[in-house]
Design a protein around this motif. Sequence first.
Motif, PDB file in Angstrom:
ATOM      1  N   PHE A   1       2.325   9.937  -6.159  1.00 49.20           N
ATOM      2  CA  PHE A   1       1.108   9.167  -5.904  1.00 49.20           C
ATOM      3  C   PHE A   1       0.533   8.562  -7.180  1.00 49.20           C
ATOM      4  N   CYS A   2       0.846   9.183  -8.307  1.00 50.18           N
ATOM      5  CA  CYS A   2       0.493   8.558  -9.585  1.00 50.18           C
ATOM      6  C   CYS A   2       1.326   7.290  -9.764  1.00 50.18           C
TER       7      CYS A   2
ATOM      8  N   SER B   1      -0.075  13.880  -1.101  1.00 53.66           N
ATOM      9  CA  SER B   1      -0.546  13.765  -2.479  1.00 53.66           C
ATOM     10  C   SER B   1      -0.620  15.119  -3.179  1.00 53.66           C
TER      11      SER B   1
ATOM     12  N   ASN C   1       0.849  -1.197   0.000  1.00 51.29           N
ATOM     13  CA  ASN C   1       0.000   0.000   0.000  1.00 51.29           C
ATOM     14  C   ASN C   1       0.879   1.239   0.000  1.00 51.29           C
ATOM     15  N   GLU C   2       0.275   2.377  -0.263  1.00 54.63           N
ATOM     16  CA  GLU C   2       1.042   3.608  -0.454  1.00 54.63           C
ATOM     17  C   GLU C   2       1.740   4.085   0.817  1.00 54.63           C
TER      18      GLU C   2
ATOM     19  N   LYS D   1       0.150   4.229  -7.871  1.00 50.60           N
ATOM     20  CA  LYS D   1      -1.037   3.567  -8.395  1.00 50.60           C
ATOM     21  C   LYS D   1      -0.734   2.678  -9.601  1.00 50.60           C
ATOM     22  N   GLN D   2       0.542   2.652 -10.016  1.00 53.23           N
ATOM     23  CA  GLN D   2       0.916   1.780 -11.120  1.00 53.23           C
ATOM     24  C   GLN D   2       0.909   0.324 -10.658  1.00 53.23           C
ATOM     25  N   SER D   3       0.970  -0.576 -11.615  1.00 56.06           N
ATOM     26  CA  SER D   3       0.959  -2.000 -11.269  1.00 56.06           C
ATOM     27  C   SER D   3       2.202  -2.353 -10.451  1.00 56.06           C
TER      28      SER D   3
END
Length: 250
Positions: free
Chosen positions: A139-140, A132, A35-36, A143-145
């Motif tokens: 944050f982009c 963010s 997770n982020e 969200k990548q794989s």
Amino acid sequence: MPVAVYEFPLCEKVRNYLRLEQLFKQLDHTATFDNEFESLHFFDVFFTLLDLLERLDVRTDFIRDIDVHEKNLVHWSNHPNIDTGALESALKTLHRLLSELKRTNKLGSNLKDDRFLSSIRQRFSIPGGATSFDLPHLFCWLKQSKDVRNKDIASWEKHLVIVRENITLLMQYLRERGRYEEVVATNGFYQGIVTDKVDLIRVRCSNIQGYFPVLSGNKYRYGIRFMQLVPDEGSAGGVKSDIKFEIACC
């Protein structure tokens, strides 16, 4: 009985080695984030590691230590009971690391040219700066794989492989220099003598009795005082009873 090993460096070089070793362990733990928020810890550790490498000249220490170990192994090659295969393997590894170090200038310096890392690094030095709205491109990326993220992480970490390999090998050799022996801290205190070849004191003791060791000293001698994790009311925190523990001088 659960035990804990406490390590106390007696010189600045080993202190730096231990810091780098711990940061690499943290890096391994956080690199496979799910997770982020875990990923933010990865970058925090990664940038701390880069900051440390920029401030230290560990390359010189690595080269000097490897040269010493190489000479020691060559000396041991004359021993009749030496494992020739293991010796040749160890020497081959030392030669490779030494060659790579001599071809390298500043360790980790290539990562300065990474545009993505450079664009987010400064914000991590600010408390709460990695948000963010401050770093939308980070944050982009988050969200990548996972395959994309892992590929990027692997490309960054490959620049530090030489540091990791040297730290792992040199700390292994250093720890192997010491053998544990059981001693007693009378009234919670133990004193020992420092020799020229001792760079690290390792203390192995119970981890469930509510005490921990603290080391102090100089280039001639050192003292280990066991302290209570939760001091008694009105007490300075020192343990007053005799404590059996194991010590290794490396």
